[in-house]
Each structure stands twice: as structure tokens, then as C-alpha cells.
Design a protein around this motif. Structure first.
Motif: not given
Length: 207
Positions: A106-120
Motif C-alpha cells: 500500500s502507499f502507506e507501507e511504501m512511505q514507511k519503507r522509504a523512511r526506513q531505508k532512507k531512499f534517496p
């Protein structure tokens, strides 16, 4: 009536072969011009390729939160972006998975994953799956390198990131890097297609 059955069987077989051929041929091929798109980034902003004014091209990667293969390649995607974005080829990651079939995407889980991994890099939600279908993506991850030619973006590489999903220390062939190095040196891509290895995309309507 009996004579009709062989004919009907033959037509069914031909239909299956026709479907398989169509599926294999779907999506962008090498040398095709990739159309722009507009998708929502994890920061809530809408992103399109035209927003990258100085880009020479892109490393468009279909990926997701949940696939074990996609997770194994997250750090390598970060490294690709850090190495090639300054040279004009940023990573643009796209999650095409259907949320109904894969709630963890889900979009919310995408946001969480991006924060966890610090996607640049941009991590975009292809909610309608239209972009993935247009590209012909089938796996996560599935890479498409685009190169700017005049006002157009040409597909110059399609396939895998490298030849060892399980262990980055044992990689022998870095397919995406090799393609980018060829392009940046003004040379033809030596190996322009490889087989994408990963989980199948979760399409809407699939059982």
C-alpha cells in the motif's frame, strides 16, 4: 458432430499460442520511445520524468515492499542512484503491485519503507498499473534504462540489475552498471537485455 472436435481443439491450441506470443511481445522493446507518466511519490508529490530537467536518462525500476528479491536489491538500487544520478541517470522506482492482492504494498507501507531505508530516489505508486503494463514489466525488480535522445527517451537496456540476487559479494556481472558505463562512454550497450529475476507483479484481477 465428431469431426468438429479436432477442429475446435486446434483452434483452442492456436488461441493459446497467440495469447502467449502477444504477452511476450507486450510492452517496450529496445529502441522504443518511452512515454512520460505522472505518479505519486512517497512524499505526496506528483512526479513525472520531465521534472528532471538535467537528466541524461533514467534507471526506471519496477519494485515493491514485499518481494524478497526486491528487498535484496534495495541497497544496490541506492548505490546505483548514488553513483549514476550525479552523472545524469537517477533511479526512479515504481511500485505496481495491486494492494488488494498484496496489502504490504500500500502507499502507506511504501512511505514507511522509504523512511526506513532512507531512499534517496523517487518511489512512485503505480496504483492503476498502467505504467507497468505500458513498459511490459513482469517482475520485481525489473529495470529499464532510458536515454535521452533529443526530446525523446529511448529504451536502451531491459532486464536484471546483476547476476546474483542473493549475495551482492558474489556478483560477477553488473548488467545495469555495464549498460550505463557504455552509454556514458558514448558506446553501444554491449548486453542490452537480460532476464529479470524476481517475484511476479501482482496484477489486479489475478486470482
Amino acid at each position: 458432430m465428431r469431426k468438429r472436435y479436432p477442429f475446435l481443439f486446434l483452434m483452442s491450441v492456436l488461441a493459446l499460442f497467440s495469447f502467449a506470443f502477444t504477452a511476450d511481445e507486450a510492452g517496450y522493446q529496445l529502441g522504443d520511445t518511452a512515454a512520460d507518466f505522472k505518479l505519486k511519490n512517497v512524499n505526496g508529490q506528483m512526479v513525472s520524468l520531465k521534472d528532471y530537467k538535467d537528466a541524461k536518462g533514467f534507471i526506471v525500476t519496477f519494485t515493491c515492499n514485499t518481494c524478497p528479491y526486491a528487498k535484496l536489491y534495495e541497497d544496490r538500487l541506492i548505490q546505483l542512484h548514488q553513483k549514476y544520478a550525479p552523472k545524469g541517470y537517477p533511479v526512479v522506482a515504481i511500485n505496481p503491485n495491486d494492494v488488494t492482492a498484496s496489502p504490504g504494498d500500500s502507499f502507506e507501507e511504501m512511505q514507511k519503507r522509504a523512511r526506513q531505508k532512507k531512499f534517496p530516489f523517487a518511489y512512485l505508486h503505480d496504483e492503476s498499473q498502467e505504467v507497468a503494463r505500458k513498459y511490459g514489466a513482469t517482475r520485481t525488480p525489473h529495470v529499464y534504462v532510458l536515454t535521452r535522445t533529443g526530446n525523446e527517451l529511448k529504451v536502451t537496456y531491459i532486464g536484471a540489475i546483476d547476476d546474483n540476487s542473493g549475495d551482492p559479494e558474489k556478483v560477477q556481472k553488473r548488467y545495469t552498471e555495464a549498460a550505463l558505463d557504455n552509454l556514458l562512454a558514448g558506446k553501444p550497450v554491449q548486453q542490452a537485455t537480460t532476464k529479470a529475476i524476481g517475484c511476479t507483479i501482482k496484477w489486479r484481477g489475478d486470482s
